[in-house]
Scaffold this active site. Sequence first.
Site, short mmCIF file in Angstrom:
data_model
loop_
_atom_site.label_atom_id
_atom_site.label_comp_id
_atom_site.label_asym_id
_atom_site.label_seq_id
_atom_site.Cartn_x
_atom_site.Cartn_y
_atom_site.Cartn_z
N ASP A 406 0.87 -1.18 0.00
CA ASP A 406 0.00 0.00 0.00
C ASP A 406 0.91 1.23 0.00
O ASP A 406 2.11 1.13 0.26
CB ASP A 406 -0.86 -0.05 1.26
CG ASP A 406 -1.77 1.16 1.40
OD1 ASP A 406 -2.30 1.61 0.38
OD2 ASP A 406 -1.91 1.67 2.53
N LYS A 407 0.36 2.40 -0.32
CA LYS A 407 1.18 3.61 -0.32
C LYS A 407 0.98 4.42 0.97
O LYS A 407 1.91 4.58 1.75
CB LYS A 407 0.83 4.50 -1.54
CG LYS A 407 1.69 5.77 -1.62
CD LYS A 407 1.29 6.65 -2.78
CE LYS A 407 0.02 7.41 -2.53
NZ LYS A 407 0.12 8.42 -1.44
N GLU A 521 -8.73 14.45 7.20
CA GLU A 521 -9.76 15.31 7.79
C GLU A 521 -9.19 16.19 8.89
O GLU A 521 -9.47 17.38 8.97
CB GLU A 521 -10.89 14.43 8.37
CG GLU A 521 -11.86 13.93 7.33
CD GLU A 521 -13.16 13.43 7.97
OE1 GLU A 521 -13.13 13.05 9.15
OE2 GLU A 521 -14.19 13.42 7.28
N PHE A 562 -19.20 8.43 4.33
CA PHE A 562 -18.24 8.05 3.29
C PHE A 562 -18.29 6.54 3.06
O PHE A 562 -18.47 5.76 4.00
CB PHE A 562 -16.81 8.42 3.74
CG PHE A 562 -15.74 7.96 2.79
CD1 PHE A 562 -15.38 8.74 1.70
CD2 PHE A 562 -15.12 6.74 2.95
CE1 PHE A 562 -14.41 8.31 0.81
CE2 PHE A 562 -14.14 6.30 2.08
CZ PHE A 562 -13.78 7.09 1.00
N ARG A 616 -1.99 14.58 -1.75
CA ARG A 616 -3.31 13.95 -1.74
C ARG A 616 -4.37 15.04 -1.92
O ARG A 616 -4.32 16.07 -1.24
CB ARG A 616 -3.55 13.20 -0.43
CG ARG A 616 -2.67 11.98 -0.27
CD ARG A 616 -2.66 11.49 1.15
NE ARG A 616 -3.97 11.06 1.62
CZ ARG A 616 -4.47 9.83 1.42
NH1 ARG A 616 -3.75 8.93 0.77
NH2 ARG A 616 -5.65 9.49 1.89
N THR A 696 -2.55 1.31 -4.68
CA THR A 696 -3.05 2.44 -3.89
C THR A 696 -4.39 2.92 -4.43
O THR A 696 -4.73 2.69 -5.58
CB THR A 696 -2.03 3.61 -3.92
OG1 THR A 696 -2.57 4.72 -3.21
CG2 THR A 696 -1.69 4.03 -5.34
N GLY A 697 -5.12 3.61 -3.56
CA GLY A 697 -6.40 4.18 -3.97
C GLY A 697 -6.26 5.60 -4.51
O GLY A 697 -7.23 6.20 -4.98
N ASP A 815 -6.47 -2.90 3.37
CA ASP A 815 -5.37 -3.77 2.94
C ASP A 815 -5.53 -5.20 3.45
O ASP A 815 -4.74 -6.08 3.10
CB ASP A 815 -4.03 -3.22 3.45
CG ASP A 815 -3.77 -1.81 2.96
OD1 ASP A 815 -4.02 -1.53 1.77
OD2 ASP A 815 -3.34 -0.96 3.77
#
Length: 1110
Positions: A406-407, A521, A562, A616, A696-697, A815
Amino acid sequence: MPSLKFSWGFDPPHQSDTRTVYVANRFPQHGHYIPQRFADNRIISSKYTVWNFVPKNLFEQFRRIANFYFLIIFLVQLMIDTPTSPVTSGLPLFFVITVTAIKQGYEDWLRHKADNEVNGAPVFVVRSGCLVQTRSKNIRVGDIVRVAKDETFPADLALLSSDRVDGTCHITTASLDGETNLKTHFSVPETSVCQSVSQLEALQAVVECHQPEADLYRFVGRITVTQHGEEIVRPLGPENLLLRGARLKNTKEIFGVAVYTGMESKMALNYKCKSQKRSAVEKSMNTFLLIYLGILLSEAVLSTILKYAWQAEDKWDEPFYNQKTEQEKNSSSILKFISDFLAFLVLYNFIIPISLYVTVEMQKFLGSFFIGWDLDLYHEESDQKAQVNTSDLNEELGQVEYVFTDKTGTLTENEMRFQECSINGVKYREVNGKLVPEGLTEDSPDGSTAHLVTMPHVNHVNSFTASRFLIEVLFLQAVSLCHTVQISYDQADCLVGGDPFSHANGFSSSSMEYYASSPDEKALVEAAKRIGVAFTGRNGETMEIKTFGKCEKYKLLHVLEFDPNRRRMSVILQTPSGGKLLFTKGAESAILPFSSSGEIEKTRLHVDEFALKGMRTLVVACRHFSPEEYIDVDKRLTAARTALQQREERLQEAFSHIERDLQLLGATAVEDKLQDKVQETIEALRLAGIKVWVLTGDKHETAVSVSLSCGHFHRTMNILELLQQRSDNECAEQLRRLARRIKDDHVIQHGLVVDGASLSLALREHEKLFMEVCKNCSAVLCCRMAPLQKAKVVRLLKTSPEKPITLAVGDGANDVGMIQEAHVGIGIMGKEGRQAVRNSDYAIARFKFLAKLLLVHGHFYYIRIATLVQYFFYKNVCFITPQFLYQFFCLFSQQTLYDSVYLTLYNICFTSLPILVYSLFEQLVHPHVLQSKPGLYRDISRNSLLSFRTFLYWTLLGFCHAFVFFFGSYILMGEDTTLMGNGQMFGNWTFGTLVFTVMVVTVTLKLALETHFWTWMNHFVTWGSIAFYFIFSLFYGGIIWPFLHTQDMYFVFVQLLSSGSAWFAIIIMVITCLFPDVVKKVIYRHMLPTSTQKSQVTGTRFKALKTSGR
């Protein structure tokens, strides 16, 4: 997982998809109602009871092939006349079964002890109008339970009320998912007023919800409250459910109704065992066992056939000294053949090493402690050491070919820092708590462009105007209101029962701290506060912000949570002036297509620029509702939320209807700093021959930028793209183009970037083509990935024809799928909870520790266990082959060569400890050399030390040594040579003891030759084992033991050692066996040294320098 134990005495299946819970167990009074049966509140994590331990444990142990095989051999020895005593098979089997049973029994006793502690904990429940203290195990579904501050919830409770006026409470779920932030849970308005026992006793309410499920974040239900004859229905979701194991914080007490109890609580349902992973070494071991089983059967069949061939002559069939009985003459020849075959099977059965399994288990269990003890894997800042969740895969760490990582939070710190934003098409950056437009400095003389921080007196407006400033304020208000952030004050108790806005009139930044499950957030809310729009608290349905010093209260009407599919979250608020307003934020792909106004193209451009810098991004938008529109929105959401069937689908439909026709406000950019030494770690893995894939997303520009900065992609690398494919044909054509480019430019290294949508198409129809492209790329980056896609990619590689060993590393719940799918799963102890750690095989605090875990620990574990397995088979071939050869000299009469005590103790005592200690401490190369030369990892890849060629070498070596033992002893004694000073000759048992003595010494010294890293313990067990054999044999044969029926070995060993010829023979045979080994090692080391052998020289120099203190 233990079966559910119901208070009704049996476990009926759930007859419907929903359960009805009557609060305070106030059931309907009509006679037709039959109460549903629910589990009691006992937690049972143990496997056994006093009554079923023996049969259940024996059943589980005899499911192992080796144990079952030795049980059959033992039974055969009991049933027929066999050459060896049943004790020779029974005692080792009994030892193995007993040791395992004691270990499992002790572990289960600890589980029983923990269960009793939990089940006996005191709790308070409301019964018959009183608050009654009882034990946790006595809670029933429907009971109203009181929980005080800092206590854990004893069952899954639907929150009814708290001591706060608004009926909310704060909890932490650290024991469930590792998230330490405070989470707010809510009660419905109709029950939140019931704050006393008498009010709760009078409450008439019914909870309807789904049957228990393991998902911690999903709860679908509704509560029907009867007031003054009127039924009021309210939806219940995860925010209303207090999970067993979570802890109450910042709230004096709460009351809740138990909806799921005991083994049906979500915590218990998450006890599930992870799917059993088997290492490549274990698979090789099973293959070798089958080959040895074939050798055993062949030897038994050959011996049986030769016996009957020999007995074809009358003089050997019935010699004068061994006349047959009438029963033997009349018995069936087929039965005699089978009986003889089984007898030979028993005679040779020790070629299958029963103690191999026990030694491997002990090696894995004890060896796993070295990872936790390694100070190089300890992270001082977070006080976290490496963690081993399963020891079954230690050696697999030395065989990894693909790493999937994952990142965010794995390669990066997951510590977000707000950097830039785009508002209404204008780019801003933060400078000393002020937003400054791009191209200007904080001291810019152009006050008109930097007016955002200089106009605190502006009033809030309800609709958009042409003024850029008003949109900028609206943007900051959206950031401050659209989130799930909690506030903690230094004096936490001031919140309880009081006004959470009491700080708002003059709060100081030191007394207030934000908590959020998402670091993004938190970073955004903190940035908005620095700039001048501060979120100051939430009280029930009211949220308060300070806009440049002016307090404003918004009523929170709805939260559109979300989820990974929508990739956005929204809130619907009532503004101070009474208007209805939606704020939404999410990925640009989830917001821009639904925006109908605002600077869409400029914002899209800015988002791409932010992403190229590796930041991001989130896009922020809003929508104003007219009164009529809001009534429709409210109806849709209420209907969807109170539905018990297909709630998720109906909510998604309602969300899609609401989150459209958006007005774009802008975008945010936060930076996530790379973790320490990520670049060096990825480079080390690449040099070790391991391919690294990043899944990654994030959007592809962000992901590519981070890949370049962390060294996953090189600047000289040819980056290939498989992005935004819309059809199968388009995807296939692009893949063919990429394959041609790779073929044409085969000299250059290639990197592949693929997004989630294109990946779905590639995996659906063109798996082979996609895999061909991927395997020819040095690095692969998959972006915009859903959690399920991550697991699918890992499975795709794992099941490809080459069957490579895969490793997945991640830090978040998204993950878990790939961590469980990969051969080895590694969790990072990060800031996204502990789901990844809980579901992993190993856990480390930082990505940089992965290099040592694989290159050093993986290397050590693999060479240790590979040698252990090969050595075990070798020493058992040495053990049994002389027994087989002896049959040629005793007319295949099944006479045993060794005494039964020696047969029993060979694997248990005489040769067990040296190999166990070797397998715990051996280091082929110094750890620092392994880390500085990652290429050494390639030498052990593809299970090279357990290849068939290596296996064949060890097996043939065992046969050669066995021939030397047997025929060397035979040459010495075979011609009736007198070897004693008094003229006596050696007998059968002395011959066998001589063979056995040479064998014990040789196999022990053979291991000593293989040992590169000597500790005091190696010396102790190596020389101690040989000494123990001699001392034991002297005592065993030198004393008449009253409990032995026959004592064939009496004085045999003493006689053997009193012969100088025997001593000479032992020395000659040991040298004959081991000298070729020494010569081979010397020749190979000097003529054809491997890179590992060359590095051993470097390691020796390193140790010498370290010892000298230079």
